[in-house]
Write an enzyme that holds these catalytic residues in place. Structure first.
Site, PDB file in Angstrom:
ATOM      1  N   ALA A  80     -13.358   1.780  -3.742  1.00  0.00           N
ATOM      2  CA  ALA A  80     -13.347   2.795  -4.798  1.00  0.00           C
ATOM      3  C   ALA A  80     -12.452   2.359  -5.935  1.00  0.00           C
ATOM      4  CB  ALA A  80     -12.838   4.117  -4.237  1.00  0.00           C
ATOM      5  N   HIS A  95     -27.403  21.208  -0.992  1.00  0.00           N
ATOM      6  CA  HIS A  95     -27.465  21.741  -2.347  1.00  0.00           C
ATOM      7  C   HIS A  95     -26.487  22.891  -2.521  1.00  0.00           C
ATOM      8  CE1 HIS A  95     -29.422  22.627  -6.145  1.00  0.00           C
ATOM      9  NE2 HIS A  95     -29.464  23.900  -5.815  1.00  0.00           N
ATOM     10  N   GLU A 153      -7.309   2.047 -13.222  1.00  0.00           N
ATOM     11  CA  GLU A 153      -6.703   3.231 -12.600  1.00  0.00           C
ATOM     12  C   GLU A 153      -5.450   3.668 -13.357  1.00  0.00           C
ATOM     13  OE1 GLU A 153      -8.198   2.667  -7.975  1.00  0.00           O
ATOM     14  OE2 GLU A 153      -6.222   1.925  -8.528  1.00  0.00           O
ATOM     15  N   TYR A 195       6.763   4.603   9.507  1.00  0.00           N
ATOM     16  CA  TYR A 195       6.352   3.260   9.932  1.00  0.00           C
ATOM     17  C   TYR A 195       7.413   2.658  10.848  1.00  0.00           C
ATOM     18  CZ  TYR A 195       2.105   2.535   7.263  1.00  0.00           C
ATOM     19  OH  TYR A 195       0.825   2.598   6.815  1.00  0.00           O
ATOM     20  N   GLU A 213     -26.442  15.002  -3.399  1.00  0.00           N
ATOM     21  CA  GLU A 213     -27.836  15.208  -2.987  1.00  0.00           C
ATOM     22  C   GLU A 213     -28.781  14.288  -3.756  1.00  0.00           C
ATOM     23  OE1 GLU A 213     -29.752  19.050  -4.081  1.00  0.00           O
ATOM     24  OE2 GLU A 213     -27.915  19.460  -5.179  1.00  0.00           O
ATOM     25  N   TYR A 267      -9.467  -3.144 -11.136  1.00  0.00           N
ATOM     26  CA  TYR A 267      -9.333  -1.742 -10.757  1.00  0.00           C
ATOM     27  C   TYR A 267      -7.928  -1.190 -10.984  1.00  0.00           C
ATOM     28  CZ  TYR A 267      -7.079  -2.531  -6.150  1.00  0.00           C
ATOM     29  OH  TYR A 267      -6.213  -2.855  -5.145  1.00  0.00           O
ATOM     30  N   ILE A 268      -6.913  -2.040 -10.843  1.00  0.00           N
ATOM     31  CA  ILE A 268      -5.543  -1.530 -11.025  1.00  0.00           C
ATOM     32  C   ILE A 268      -5.309  -1.160 -12.496  1.00  0.00           C
ATOM     33  CG2 ILE A 268      -3.088  -2.142 -10.873  1.00  0.00           C
ATOM     34  CD1 ILE A 268      -3.781  -3.752  -8.336  1.00  0.00           C
ATOM     35  N   GLY A 277      -8.589  -5.833 -16.686  1.00  0.00           N
ATOM     36  CA  GLY A 277      -9.854  -5.089 -16.599  1.00  0.00           C
ATOM     37  C   GLY A 277     -10.243  -4.797 -15.172  1.00  0.00           C
ATOM     38  N   LYS A 325      -0.088   5.382  -5.909  1.00  0.00           N
ATOM     39  CA  LYS A 325      -1.118   5.378  -6.961  1.00  0.00           C
ATOM     40  C   LYS A 325      -1.974   6.642  -6.877  1.00  0.00           C
ATOM     41  CE  LYS A 325      -4.969   3.956  -6.076  1.00  0.00           C
ATOM     42  NZ  LYS A 325      -5.628   2.667  -5.960  1.00  0.00           N
ATOM     43  N   CYS A 379      -1.659   1.735  -2.954  1.00  0.00           N
ATOM     44  CA  CYS A 379      -2.621   2.829  -2.735  1.00  0.00           C
ATOM     45  C   CYS A 379      -2.024   4.238  -2.731  1.00  0.00           C
ATOM     46  CB  CYS A 379      -3.335   2.677  -1.394  1.00  0.00           C
ATOM     47  SG  CYS A 379      -3.319   1.068  -0.651  1.00  0.00           S
ATOM     48  N   ARG A 400     -14.997  -6.478 -13.614  1.00  0.00           N
ATOM     49  CA  ARG A 400     -15.796  -7.650 -13.248  1.00  0.00           C
ATOM     50  C   ARG A 400     -16.068  -7.625 -11.743  1.00  0.00           C
ATOM     51  NH1 ARG A 400     -14.401 -13.187 -12.249  1.00  0.00           N
ATOM     52  NH2 ARG A 400     -12.216 -12.644 -12.448  1.00  0.00           N
ATOM     53  N   CYS A 429       0.822  -1.213   0.000  1.00  0.00           N
ATOM     54  CA  CYS A 429       0.000   0.000   0.000  1.00  0.00           C
ATOM     55  C   CYS A 429       0.853   1.259   0.000  1.00  0.00           C
ATOM     56  CB  CYS A 429      -0.930  -0.012   1.213  1.00  0.00           C
ATOM     57  SG  CYS A 429      -1.969   1.438   1.288  1.00  0.00           S
TER      58      CYS A 429
HETATM   59  C1  FAD Z   1      -1.309  -0.856  -7.556  1.00  0.00           C
HETATM   60  C2  FAD Z   1      -2.109  -1.134  -6.315  1.00  0.00           C
HETATM   61  C3  FAD Z   1      -3.029  -0.210  -5.868  1.00  0.00           C
HETATM   62  C4  FAD Z   1      -3.765  -0.448  -4.720  1.00  0.00           C
HETATM   63  N1  FAD Z   1      -4.671   0.486  -4.325  1.00  0.00           N
HETATM   64  C5  FAD Z   1      -5.390   0.279  -3.191  1.00  0.00           C
HETATM   65  C6  FAD Z   1      -6.291   1.268  -2.739  1.00  0.00           C
HETATM   66  O1  FAD Z   1      -6.464   2.318  -3.363  1.00  0.00           O
HETATM   67  N2  FAD Z   1      -6.975   1.032  -1.588  1.00  0.00           N
HETATM   68  C7  FAD Z   1      -6.806  -0.123  -0.870  1.00  0.00           C
HETATM   69  O2  FAD Z   1      -7.426  -0.276   0.177  1.00  0.00           O
HETATM   70  N3  FAD Z   1      -5.954  -1.093  -1.302  1.00  0.00           N
HETATM   71  C8  FAD Z   1      -5.245  -0.903  -2.434  1.00  0.00           C
HETATM   72  N4  FAD Z   1      -4.364  -1.866  -2.850  1.00  0.00           N
HETATM   73  C9  FAD Z   1      -4.287  -3.137  -2.091  1.00  0.00           C
HETATM   74  C10 FAD Z   1      -3.406  -2.987  -0.848  1.00  0.00           C
HETATM   75  O3  FAD Z   1      -2.141  -2.504  -1.214  1.00  0.00           O
HETATM   76  C11 FAD Z   1      -3.293  -4.327  -0.137  1.00  0.00           C
HETATM   77  O4  FAD Z   1      -4.574  -4.838   0.111  1.00  0.00           O
HETATM   78  C12 FAD Z   1      -2.535  -4.219   1.182  1.00  0.00           C
HETATM   79  O5  FAD Z   1      -1.256  -3.690   0.991  1.00  0.00           O
HETATM   80  C13 FAD Z   1      -2.454  -5.595   1.845  1.00  0.00           C
HETATM   81  O6  FAD Z   1      -1.696  -5.523   3.023  1.00  0.00           O
HETATM   82  P1  FAD Z   1      -0.917  -6.801   3.524  1.00  0.00           P
HETATM   83  O7  FAD Z   1      -0.352  -6.433   4.860  1.00  0.00           O
HETATM   84  O8  FAD Z   1      -1.756  -7.990   3.423  1.00  0.00           O
HETATM   85  O9  FAD Z   1       0.270  -7.034   2.483  1.00  0.00           O
HETATM   86  P2  FAD Z   1       1.364  -6.071   1.907  1.00  0.00           P
HETATM   87  O10 FAD Z   1       1.065  -4.648   2.140  1.00  0.00           O
HETATM   88  O11 FAD Z   1       1.602  -6.514   0.515  1.00  0.00           O
HETATM   89  O12 FAD Z   1       2.646  -6.389   2.787  1.00  0.00           O
HETATM   90  C14 FAD Z   1       3.305  -7.623   2.730  1.00  0.00           C
HETATM   91  C15 FAD Z   1       4.770  -7.381   3.048  1.00  0.00           C
HETATM   92  O13 FAD Z   1       5.407  -8.623   3.295  1.00  0.00           O
HETATM   93  C16 FAD Z   1       6.703  -8.599   2.747  1.00  0.00           C
HETATM   94  N5  FAD Z   1       7.099  -9.994   2.594  1.00  0.00           N
HETATM   95  C17 FAD Z   1       6.569 -10.927   1.752  1.00  0.00           C
HETATM   96  N6  FAD Z   1       7.145 -12.119   1.969  1.00  0.00           N
HETATM   97  C18 FAD Z   1       8.049 -11.944   2.975  1.00  0.00           C
HETATM   98  C19 FAD Z   1       8.942 -12.807   3.656  1.00  0.00           C
HETATM   99  N7  FAD Z   1       8.990 -14.120   3.373  1.00  0.00           N
HETATM  100  N8  FAD Z   1       9.742 -12.291   4.616  1.00  0.00           N
HETATM  101  C20 FAD Z   1       9.683 -10.965   4.928  1.00  0.00           C
HETATM  102  N9  FAD Z   1       8.864 -10.108   4.322  1.00  0.00           N
HETATM  103  C21 FAD Z   1       8.036 -10.597   3.367  1.00  0.00           C
HETATM  104  C22 FAD Z   1       6.528  -7.824   1.463  1.00  0.00           C
HETATM  105  O14 FAD Z   1       7.762  -7.278   1.029  1.00  0.00           O
HETATM  106  C23 FAD Z   1       5.535  -6.750   1.888  1.00  0.00           C
HETATM  107  O15 FAD Z   1       6.197  -5.590   2.352  1.00  0.00           O
HETATM  108  C24 FAD Z   1      -3.580  -1.658  -3.996  1.00  0.00           C
HETATM  109  C25 FAD Z   1      -2.660  -2.602  -4.438  1.00  0.00           C
HETATM  110  C26 FAD Z   1      -1.925  -2.351  -5.589  1.00  0.00           C
HETATM  111  C27 FAD Z   1      -0.942  -3.372  -6.065  1.00  0.00           C
END
Ligand code: FAD
Length: 460
Positions: free
Chosen positions: A342, A437, A183, A99, A442, A179-180, A177, A51, A48, A206, A43
């Site tokens: 969204a 309004h 966008e 973070y 609205e 959202y990514i 097709g 993007k 997110c 879809r 994200c």
């Molecule tokens: C282009 C794009 C746009 C998006 N836009 C939106 C949006 O507008 N709104 C929204 O809500 N969501 C959006 N998302 C989805 C959102 O990013 C994910 O749902 C969210 O990041 C999921 O969080 P997570 O903690 O599950 O995984 P992630 O955020 O993917 O985190 C997983 C982490 O684990 C690490 N990792 C993986 N394997 C290992 C390992 N073995 N050892 C150590 N580290 C590891 C990875 O490097 C990564 O940093 C978007 C995704 C993409 C690709």
């Protein structure tokens, strides 16, 4: 827990992992987190946040065009991709550091390593160190998937690379097709690219409401995006500095980049899940119960790796609920219903609840209220655009079960409409709310005329 090096080992420092680690540490747990790439996860680093920054950049184009009708003369506007990417990178680095700071403050030990399970209680880091943990949380997220192999696939980029392109692509083919794909089509088109969107299905987005899908498609086309459905890229050929995307059916499109946004797959490969006895679901995601517990009692999983609803706020909720359940003495299951979502396309889509098709499949009677109209702003800008608003109502209880908007500010509207839908507001409650309004929103409280009513036959 004293027999272990840590109480909790979190694999993955994205949305879900970071929240879980922080809350568990705040409950007093000794927590270690491994991140193999960059803290913040998809994200923050390549999802997110960057993007949305690119979406903002892309919208100035339309603003400059629309300004003329309001009396402005905008001198020739030019755009510099490298400035945008450098500024975006600076902001992402700031967030990544924030973070790290939050985790350090909570007392979480962060290691910049890949972590894999050796057994249910042992995580091995890529530096060779082994850590014994009472509990393990898998929060490894997902990764772009390319679909079937095709000749020249090595030339295709995914969203991961799109955020770091050295050169701005004047022409781009985007396959997908979802959202990514949609966008990025809007981002590149807004910034000045010729965009061809190729999707093998019958229409984009879809899973979204069918009216939303067809409305957005015509809006994208009106903005110059070429949408080709029922088709796919069959091969990619490098031709000098460019690429030729050969489409199934014989045509080809010349482009500076070919991007695949053809879905994402959970990061479960080579993670030692089998060694830890962690079972996968049929879709390849980690199988979990409502408390995010896997088939192994002390191993949990949250976020995209479980492929429930792949959105950041959902991963965060799941991570928080896990920490409450295991370390806070408050067993908490996340409610995955009525999650607003969204599409940050141009124009935007904002939606919550059931689509018309979903409602018809489960409700005895479904009432539809729908409006399309020219937004006030377009009267002076002259832009050829229309807003779509749609309410899906349970015809028996009068409860609003779905709200779908395409137009400026749709995402912001969906977030607020979600409160009403989640509370179980009825159509009468919407009607009793006095309009604000002049706004587009609205329309949501003034739609009196039913546009369709569907009674479900017993045999359906
Ligand atoms: C282009 C794009 C746009 C998006 N836009 C939106 C949006 O507008 N709104 C929204 O809500 N969501 C959006 N998302 C989805 C959102 O990013 C994910 O749902 C969210 O990041 C999921 O969080 P997570 O903690 O599950 O995984 P992630 O955020 O993917 O985190 C997983 C982490 O684990 C690490 N990792 C993986 N394997 C290992 C390992 N073995 N050892 C150590 N580290 C590891 C990875 O490097 C990564 O940093 C978007 C995704 C993409 C690709």
């Amino acid at each position: 827990m004293a027999d272990y090096d840590v109480d909790l080992f979190v694999i993955g420092g994205g949305s879900g992992g970071v929240r879980a680690a922080r809350i568990a540490a705040e409950y007093g747990a000794r927590v270690m987190l491994a991140e193999e790439y960059r803290l913040g996860g998809t994200c923050v680093i390549r999802g997110c946040v960057p993007k949305k920054l690119l979406v903002y950049a892309s919208r100035f184009h339309g603003e400059f065009e629309d300004a003329a009708g309001f009396g402005w003369t905008v001198p020739h506007a030019s755009f510099d991709w490298s400035t945008l990417i450098a500024n975006k990178d600076k902001e992402i680095a700031r967030l990544e550091a924030a973070y790290g700071g939050t985790l350090a403050k909570a007392g979480v030990k962060v290691v910049k390593n890949r972590g894999v399970l050796r057994d249910a209680h042992t995580v091995e880091l890529s530096n060779g160190e082994r850590v014994r943990a009472a509990y393990v949380l898998i929060a490894t997220g997902g990764t772009p998937s390319y679909g079937d192999h095709i000749p020249g696939l090595e030339h295709a980029i995914t969203s991961n690379e799109a955020f770091y392109l050295k050169e701005f692509p004047r022409r781009i083919v985007i396959q997908g097709g979802g959202y990514i794909a949609v966008e990025f089509a809007g981002i590149f088109a807004g910034l000045g690219s010729h965009v061809t969107l190729v999707y093998r299905g019958e229409n984009i987005l879809r899973g979204f409401d069918d009216d939303v899908r067809s409305h957005l498609r015509s809006e994208l086309e009106a903005r110059g995006i070429k949408v080709i459905t029922g088709c796919k890229v069959a091969a990619i050929e490098k031709a000098g500095a460019h690429f030729s995307a050969h489409l199934a059916g014989g045509n080809h499109v010349t482009a500076d980049q070919v991007m695949f946004a053809t879905g994402r797959k959970p990061n479960t490969a080579k993670l030692g899940l089998k060694e830890a006895g962690v079972e996968l679901a049929n879709d390849g995601a980690v199988a979990v119960n409502k408390y995010s517990r896997t088939s192994t009692e002390n191993v949990y999983a949250v976020g995209d790796v479980t492929n429930r609803i792949n959105l950041t706020p959902v991963a965060i909720r799941e991570g928080h609920a896990f920490a409450d359940t295991v370390f806070g003495g408050k067993p908490t299951a996340v409610d995955h219903t009525n999650v607003a979502t969204a599409v940050f396309s141009e124009p935007e889509v904002g939606t919550v609840g059931l689509t018309e098709t979903q409602a018809r499949a489960v409700l005895p009677r479904t009432d539809i209220y729908k409006a399309t109209f020219k937004p006030l702003r377009a009267t002076l800008s002259g832009r050829d655009t229309r807003v779509l608003m749609k309410l899906v109502v349970d015809g028996m209880s009068d409860r609003v079960v779905g709200c779908h908007v395409v137009g400026e500010g749709a995402a912001e509207m969906a977030q607020l409409a979600a409160v009403a839908v989640k509370m179980g507001a009825s159509k009468a409650d919407f009607d009793a709310t006095v309009a604000l309004h002049p706004t587009a929103a609205e329309e949501l409280v003034t739609m009196r005329k039913k546009t369709a009513s569907h009674v479900r036959e017993a045999a359906e």
